[in-house]
Design a protein around this motif. Sequence first.
Motif, PDB file in Angstrom:
ATOM      1  N   ALA A 121      -9.070   1.400 -26.239  1.00 55.21           N
ATOM      2  CA  ALA A 121      -9.565   2.703 -26.669  1.00 55.21           C
ATOM      3  C   ALA A 121     -10.859   3.086 -25.964  1.00 55.21           C
ATOM      4  O   ALA A 121     -11.819   2.319 -25.945  1.00 55.21           O
ATOM      5  CB  ALA A 121      -9.777   2.690 -28.188  1.00 55.21           C
ATOM      6  N   GLY A 122     -10.886   4.263 -25.371  1.00 51.33           N
ATOM      7  CA  GLY A 122     -12.085   4.799 -24.741  1.00 51.33           C
ATOM      8  C   GLY A 122     -12.314   4.351 -23.313  1.00 51.33           C
ATOM      9  O   GLY A 122     -13.123   4.960 -22.602  1.00 51.33           O
ATOM     10  N   HIS A 125     -11.547   7.044 -20.399  1.00 47.70           N
ATOM     11  CA  HIS A 125     -12.533   8.117 -20.276  1.00 47.70           C
ATOM     12  C   HIS A 125     -13.851   7.576 -19.708  1.00 47.70           C
ATOM     13  O   HIS A 125     -14.516   8.270 -18.918  1.00 47.70           O
ATOM     14  CB  HIS A 125     -12.768   8.779 -21.630  1.00 47.70           C
ATOM     15  CG  HIS A 125     -11.563   9.504 -22.161  1.00 47.70           C
ATOM     16  ND1 HIS A 125     -11.060  10.638 -21.563  1.00 47.70           N
ATOM     17  CD2 HIS A 125     -10.758   9.252 -23.224  1.00 47.70           C
ATOM     18  CE1 HIS A 125     -10.001  11.053 -22.227  1.00 47.70           C
ATOM     19  NE2 HIS A 125      -9.797  10.234 -23.242  1.00 47.70           N
ATOM     20  N   ARG A 126     -14.219   6.368 -20.081  1.00 44.62           N
ATOM     21  CA  ARG A 126     -15.452   5.786 -19.537  1.00 44.62           C
ATOM     22  C   ARG A 126     -15.336   5.561 -18.033  1.00 44.62           C
ATOM     23  O   ARG A 126     -16.311   5.782 -17.289  1.00 44.62           O
ATOM     24  CB  ARG A 126     -15.784   4.469 -20.245  1.00 44.62           C
ATOM     25  CG  ARG A 126     -16.166   4.628 -21.715  1.00 44.62           C
ATOM     26  CD  ARG A 126     -16.845   3.380 -22.249  1.00 44.62           C
ATOM     27  NE  ARG A 126     -15.991   2.187 -22.179  1.00 44.62           N
ATOM     28  CZ  ARG A 126     -15.142   1.818 -23.129  1.00 44.62           C
ATOM     29  NH1 ARG A 126     -14.987   2.568 -24.213  1.00 44.62           N
ATOM     30  NH2 ARG A 126     -14.421   0.717 -23.002  1.00 44.62           N
TER      31      ARG A 126
END
Length: 293
Positions: A121-122, A125-126
């Motif tokens: 998760a995430g 985008h990072r």
Amino acid sequence: MSAVMRPPSKQRRSKRGRSHAAPAQASGSRRAAESARETLVMNAPPWWLLALEGRAIFEWGAWLLSQPWFDKAPAGDGHPVMVLPGLLASDRSTWPLRKFLSDRGFVAYPWEQGTNRGPVAGLHHRLRDRVAQLADQHGSKVSLVGWSLGGLMSRVLAWECPDEVRAVVTLGSPLSGHSGATNAGRVFQWANGKHPHDPELQSMLGGHPELPLTSILSRGDGVVHWRASLVPAGPLSENIEIVASHLGLGVNPVALWAIADRLAQHPQRWQPFDFSGWRKVFYRNPSLEPLFG
């Protein structure tokens, strides 16, 4: 294969992400990639190749002994290069590769995301934010070098952020997306919590980016079947075969030389790897070899 990179398109692109002006072309690349994943069937490397992965220690030793030879490798132009590690590896594993690139005139960066457990998760985008930040900081596109799973992630980033990625080099990466072609499927499921065939993960594989992409692979890879690392033929894509283990690809002197050679190419004058002369002793073009094994 075309010897010269096509000039930049005048079609409008969004500041971040895929082009809005050529959806048919983009969807065609995605369909081609999905078709390849559906039709290509292969098994994981045999157990005895996996057992031989311990030979990587000799490749790490060769990295130490090859420093004088590294001084003669192609020099960079100072553009940024981000290096992504493999499954359950971190920036520590890519330090020798980043040191080599820095010594050759590239500005090498770690991915700074800790241990690679796949698309948690995430993370996606990072990584996109990090690529954008490096591109803004240097005022130039970023090249991506990915080892194993890191190479698959690099290709996805290039597919989604073509305005910010200059070139991609992958090392023993499972680009076909077939979990059955690797000996790391169960390890991935344990580390990531999702099965490699999970529809959400499969949907994230994207398509083949329309920028220089080089896959460096080895038939002696004990983790990823070498055929799973092949990229489709195209004017800006190529495969380079060397003799290496999977765990040693990121420090193998022959692989590192090829990485420098590929990243040193000017994006507007990109040409495929030259297999002639002394290079044919260390490198092979698997596209010209019978596909067996």
